[in-house]
Scaffold this motif. Structure first.
Motif, PDB file in Angstrom:
ATOM      1  N   GLY A 111      33.540  65.769  33.390  1.00 43.57           N
ATOM      2  CA  GLY A 111      33.460  66.214  32.011  1.00 43.57           C
ATOM      3  C   GLY A 111      34.297  65.444  31.014  1.00 43.57           C
ATOM      4  O   GLY A 111      34.393  65.861  29.843  1.00 43.57           O
ATOM      5  N   GLN A 112      34.901  64.321  31.400  1.00 43.22           N
ATOM      6  CA  GLN A 112      35.673  63.543  30.421  1.00 43.22           C
ATOM      7  C   GLN A 112      35.600  62.053  30.738  1.00 43.22           C
ATOM      8  O   GLN A 112      35.327  61.657  31.876  1.00 43.22           O
ATOM      9  N   LYS A 113      35.840  61.236  29.720  1.00 41.82           N
ATOM     10  CA  LYS A 113      35.813  59.786  29.884  1.00 41.82           C
ATOM     11  C   LYS A 113      36.963  59.342  30.783  1.00 41.82           C
ATOM     12  O   LYS A 113      38.108  59.775  30.606  1.00 41.82           O
ATOM     13  N   ILE A 114      36.669  58.452  31.735  1.00 39.42           N
ATOM     14  CA  ILE A 114      37.723  58.014  32.637  1.00 39.42           C
ATOM     15  C   ILE A 114      38.781  57.190  31.914  1.00 39.42           C
ATOM     16  O   ILE A 114      39.929  57.086  32.373  1.00 39.42           O
ATOM     17  N   GLY A 115      38.418  56.596  30.776  1.00 46.90           N
ATOM     18  CA  GLY A 115      39.383  55.812  30.010  1.00 46.90           C
ATOM     19  C   GLY A 115      40.520  56.639  29.440  1.00 46.90           C
ATOM     20  O   GLY A 115      41.536  56.089  29.012  1.00 46.90           O
ATOM     21  N   GLY A 116      40.384  57.946  29.432  1.00 48.43           N
ATOM     22  CA  GLY A 116      41.450  58.804  28.939  1.00 48.43           C
ATOM     23  C   GLY A 116      42.535  59.073  29.963  1.00 48.43           C
ATOM     24  O   GLY A 116      43.546  59.713  29.642  1.00 48.43           O
ATOM     25  N   HIS A 117      42.353  58.592  31.195  1.00 44.30           N
ATOM     26  CA  HIS A 117      43.331  58.826  32.251  1.00 44.30           C
ATOM     27  C   HIS A 117      44.329  57.669  32.318  1.00 44.30           C
ATOM     28  O   HIS A 117      43.952  56.494  32.307  1.00 44.30           O
ATOM     29  N   GLN A 118      45.610  58.000  32.425  1.00 40.17           N
ATOM     30  CA  GLN A 118      46.628  56.957  32.493  1.00 40.17           C
ATOM     31  C   GLN A 118      46.489  56.106  33.759  1.00 40.17           C
ATOM     32  O   GLN A 118      46.891  54.936  33.765  1.00 40.17           O
ATOM     33  N   ALA A 119      45.921  56.667  34.815  1.00 42.04           N
ATOM     34  CA  ALA A 119      45.711  55.879  36.031  1.00 42.04           C
ATOM     35  C   ALA A 119      44.735  54.732  35.793  1.00 42.04           C
ATOM     36  O   ALA A 119      44.743  53.737  36.522  1.00 42.04           O
ATOM     37  N   ILE A 120      43.898  54.852  34.785  1.00 41.19           N
ATOM     38  CA  ILE A 120      43.011  53.771  34.365  1.00 41.19           C
ATOM     39  C   ILE A 120      43.692  52.918  33.301  1.00 41.19           C
ATOM     40  O   ILE A 120      43.666  51.674  33.342  1.00 41.19           O
ATOM     41  N   GLN A 121      44.323  53.563  32.334  1.00 39.39           N
ATOM     42  CA  GLN A 121      44.899  52.856  31.193  1.00 39.39           C
ATOM     43  C   GLN A 121      46.039  51.920  31.582  1.00 39.39           C
ATOM     44  O   GLN A 121      46.079  50.749  31.163  1.00 39.39           O
ATOM     45  N   HIS A 122      47.004  52.436  32.346  1.00 35.87           N
ATOM     46  CA  HIS A 122      48.226  51.671  32.589  1.00 35.87           C
ATOM     47  C   HIS A 122      47.989  50.373  33.368  1.00 35.87           C
ATOM     48  O   HIS A 122      48.521  49.318  32.981  1.00 35.87           O
ATOM     49  N   PRO A 123      47.208  50.380  34.454  1.00 35.12           N
ATOM     50  CA  PRO A 123      46.960  49.107  35.145  1.00 35.12           C
ATOM     51  C   PRO A 123      46.228  48.091  34.264  1.00 35.12           C
ATOM     52  O   PRO A 123      46.513  46.882  34.345  1.00 35.12           O
ATOM     53  N   LEU A 124      45.310  48.564  33.439  1.00 32.43           N
ATOM     54  CA  LEU A 124      44.617  47.639  32.536  1.00 32.43           C
ATOM     55  C   LEU A 124      45.574  47.098  31.473  1.00 32.43           C
ATOM     56  O   LEU A 124      45.518  45.909  31.125  1.00 32.43           O
ATOM     57  N   ALA A 125      46.455  47.953  30.970  1.00 29.45           N
ATOM     58  CA  ALA A 125      47.435  47.501  29.982  1.00 29.45           C
ATOM     59  C   ALA A 125      48.381  46.468  30.591  1.00 29.45           C
ATOM     60  O   ALA A 125      48.721  45.447  29.958  1.00 29.45           O
ATOM     61  N   ASP A 126      48.828  46.720  31.832  1.00 29.56           N
ATOM     62  CA  ASP A 126      49.701  45.758  32.506  1.00 29.56           C
ATOM     63  C   ASP A 126      48.988  44.422  32.706  1.00 29.56           C
ATOM     64  O   ASP A 126      49.568  43.350  32.482  1.00 29.56           O
ATOM     65  N   ALA A 127      47.743  44.478  33.153  1.00 26.03           N
ATOM     66  CA  ALA A 127      46.983  43.249  33.389  1.00 26.03           C
ATOM     67  C   ALA A 127      46.783  42.475  32.093  1.00 26.03           C
ATOM     68  O   ALA A 127      46.911  41.240  32.058  1.00 26.03           O
ATOM     69  N   TYR A 128      46.500  43.182  31.019  1.00 25.77           N
ATOM     70  CA  TYR A 128      46.328  42.528  29.718  1.00 25.77           C
ATOM     71  C   TYR A 128      47.628  41.858  29.272  1.00 25.77           C
ATOM     72  O   TYR A 128      47.619  40.716  28.792  1.00 25.77           O
ATOM     73  N   ALA A 129      48.750  42.565  29.431  1.00 24.33           N
ATOM     74  CA  ALA A 129      50.037  42.003  29.028  1.00 24.33           C
ATOM     75  C   ALA A 129      50.346  40.721  29.799  1.00 24.33           C
ATOM     76  O   ALA A 129      50.833  39.730  29.223  1.00 24.33           O
ATOM     77  N   GLU A 130      50.055  40.713  31.093  1.00 28.83           N
ATOM     78  CA  GLU A 130      50.311  39.522  31.892  1.00 28.83           C
ATOM     79  C   GLU A 130      49.398  38.366  31.479  1.00 28.83           C
ATOM     80  O   GLU A 130      49.819  37.197  31.482  1.00 28.83           O
ATOM     81  N   LEU A 131      48.177  38.668  31.126  1.00 28.45           N
ATOM     82  CA  LEU A 131      47.277  37.623  30.633  1.00 28.45           C
ATOM     83  C   LEU A 131      47.777  37.025  29.325  1.00 28.45           C
ATOM     84  O   LEU A 131      47.681  35.811  29.106  1.00 28.45           O
ATOM     85  N   MET A 132      48.317  37.859  28.433  1.00 34.99           N
ATOM     86  CA  MET A 132      48.843  37.353  27.167  1.00 34.99           C
ATOM     87  C   MET A 132      50.037  36.428  27.393  1.00 34.99           C
ATOM     88  O   MET A 132      50.198  35.416  26.705  1.00 34.99           O
ATOM     89  N   CYS A 133      50.883  36.761  28.364  1.00 35.79           N
ATOM     90  CA  CYS A 133      52.005  35.883  28.692  1.00 35.79           C
ATOM     91  C   CYS A 133      51.500  34.553  29.257  1.00 35.79           C
ATOM     92  O   CYS A 133      52.005  33.477  28.901  1.00 35.79           O
ATOM     93  N   ALA A 134      50.509  34.622  30.136  1.00 36.20           N
ATOM     94  CA  ALA A 134      49.936  33.400  30.707  1.00 36.20           C
ATOM     95  C   ALA A 134      49.281  32.556  29.620  1.00 36.20           C
ATOM     96  O   ALA A 134      49.365  31.317  29.645  1.00 36.20           O
ATOM     97  N   ARG A 135      48.653  33.210  28.678  1.00 37.25           N
ATOM     98  CA  ARG A 135      48.006  32.479  27.579  1.00 37.25           C
ATOM     99  C   ARG A 135      49.044  31.707  26.761  1.00 37.25           C
ATOM    100  O   ARG A 135      48.831  30.542  26.405  1.00 37.25           O
ATOM    101  N   GLU A 136      50.184  32.309  26.470  1.00 40.26           N
ATOM    102  CA  GLU A 136      51.204  31.624  25.687  1.00 40.26           C
ATOM    103  C   GLU A 136      51.737  30.398  26.422  1.00 40.26           C
ATOM    104  O   GLU A 136      51.996  29.361  25.807  1.00 40.26           O
TER     105      GLU A 136
END
Length: 388
Positions: free
Chosen positions: A276-301
């Motif tokens: 009954g709810q979007k999986i994107g609202g769960h921190q178990a989904i959000q936090h790993p994606l946020a961490d992965a994005y942050a690491e990609l931004m560091c690699a990009r720099e």
């Protein structure tokens, strides 16, 4: 380094995104399944001048730098498919190598054709018995008057079937233990798939790719001396210069691929409902994606820093290797998390994320293993003893 993106660079991103958006996942799946070169995609890149992004304007290119090429590669990879990594073979092995080390005649012969998309390159470097240790290659080139007679074997060579030229690395003098970097030369070999003296054996590789990997056997191949790139016996240092740009380009492709995986995971998480709810609202989904994005931004720099130093004529060896290391690991982590976000659908052929993971994981091993990158940094940057 100035981190402010210029208006020209912003327009480069927009233009490249427009090209990538015209070629969806179905297009790329068709090229992969049929082992077909993406002719239409290549033609669009040539039409808009991106294949010649670093080639000087006098030879028909855009006259920009490795930083802009990195942005082009990143955006093509983020747009989906394999449009970013395609840049390594011709614009890097062909374009950058020749514009940096070619004679005037070689530049006139090759650079306009590369910029126009009329000429494609591959590189014959890796050997089964040498691997990363290029100094120990066995492929030999013996002088016979104005020609060289080349014999040896190369492994894991990409794109030979589509190449008009091969940048072939061979030993032109015996290995001297007192000067091991001396005696290696680079040759420009035309029509490698059709030349007498070259035979190709396809290799069975699981990674989804539109080109084939080959074992290339060379027996009595004759090449004129005017096809040496740079100085005879002095090609190894020139090769290192090319390989640094290969690592920067590969890092940009990894960053773009990782961001593509994040984009797809975010889209899926915003659409998929469970209990009954979007999986994107769960921190178990959000936090790993946020961490992965942050690491990609560091690699990009770090990728941009390496490219900027290269553009300014500075030694970018450490930065290029760090960019390769961090981008390949960040991209693999991002793709892995994208697969996990998709659940069972992450392994379905109807979704793109598993193929992104396979290509990202490959970049932890090629063009050089991350273990060898760490060895390089430990020895040449940190000053630790040689470990191998």
């Amino acid at each position: 380094m100035d981190y402010t993106e210029t208006e020209e660079q912003r327009l480069i991103r927009e233009s490249v995104r427009d090209i990538a958006s015209d070629y969806d996942w179905e297009y790329w799946k068709g090229r992969i399944e049929g082992k077909e070169f993406p002719e239409e995609y290549w033609a669009d890149l040539a039409r808009d001048g991106w294949l010649g992004v670093t080639i000087p304007e006098e030879y028909g290119g855009a006259g920009l730098g490795m930083l802009e090429m990195s942005m082009v590669i990143e955006e093509l990879s983020r747009g989906g498919g394999q449009g970013g990594i395609i840049f390594v073979l011709t614009p890097v092995f062909g374009g950058i190598s020749i514009q940096r080390h070619g004679t005037d005649e070689q530049k006139e012969r090759y650079l306009p054709a590369i910029a126009d998309g009329e000429m494609r390159f591959c590189m014959g470097l890796t050997e089964a018995g040498a691997g990363t240790n290029t100094i120990n290659i066995d492929t030999s080139a013996e002088r016979d008057g104005e020609e060289f007679v080349i014999s040896g074997q190369k492994m894991w060579i990409s794109g030979v079937e589509n190449a008009d030229e091969m940048l072939l690395i061979a030993r032109t003098s015996d290995l001297d233990p007192d000067d091991p970097t001396h005696g290696v030369s680079m040759f420009l070999v035309p029509e490698p798939a059709e030349r007498d003296g070259i035979s190709l054996t396809p290799l069975d590789v699981e990674v989804p790719w539109f080109e084939t990997q080959y074992q290339v056997d060379i027996d009595g191949l004759r090449v004129h001396e005017d096809r040496i790139l740079g100085a005879e016996d002095g090609g190894l240092y020139l090769l290192w210069d090319t390989l640094n740009t290969e690592r920067i380009a590969g890092a940009a492709s990894a960053v773009g691929g990782g961001l593509r995986a994040i984009d797809l995971a975010v889209d899926y998480a915003n659409e998929r409902s469970v209990f009954g709810q979007k999986i994107g609202g769960h921190q178990a989904i959000q936090h790993p994606l946020a961490d992965a994005y942050a690491e990609l931004m560091c690699a990009r720099e770090m990728t941009y820093k390496a490219a900027s130093k290269w553009d300014h004529g500075e030694d970018a060896g450490a930065e290029a290797n760090i960019a390769k290391l961090r981008s390949s690991e960040a991209a693999t982590k991002a793709a892995d998390q994208a697969v996990q976000t998709h659940g069972g659908n992450g392994f379905s052929a109807d979704y793109e994320v598993y193929d992104i993971w396979q290509n990202s994981r490959l970049l932890k091993t090629v063009p050089i293993t991350n273990e060898m990158v760490r060895n390089f940094l430990a020895e040449h940057t940190l000053g630790l003893p040689r470990s191998y």
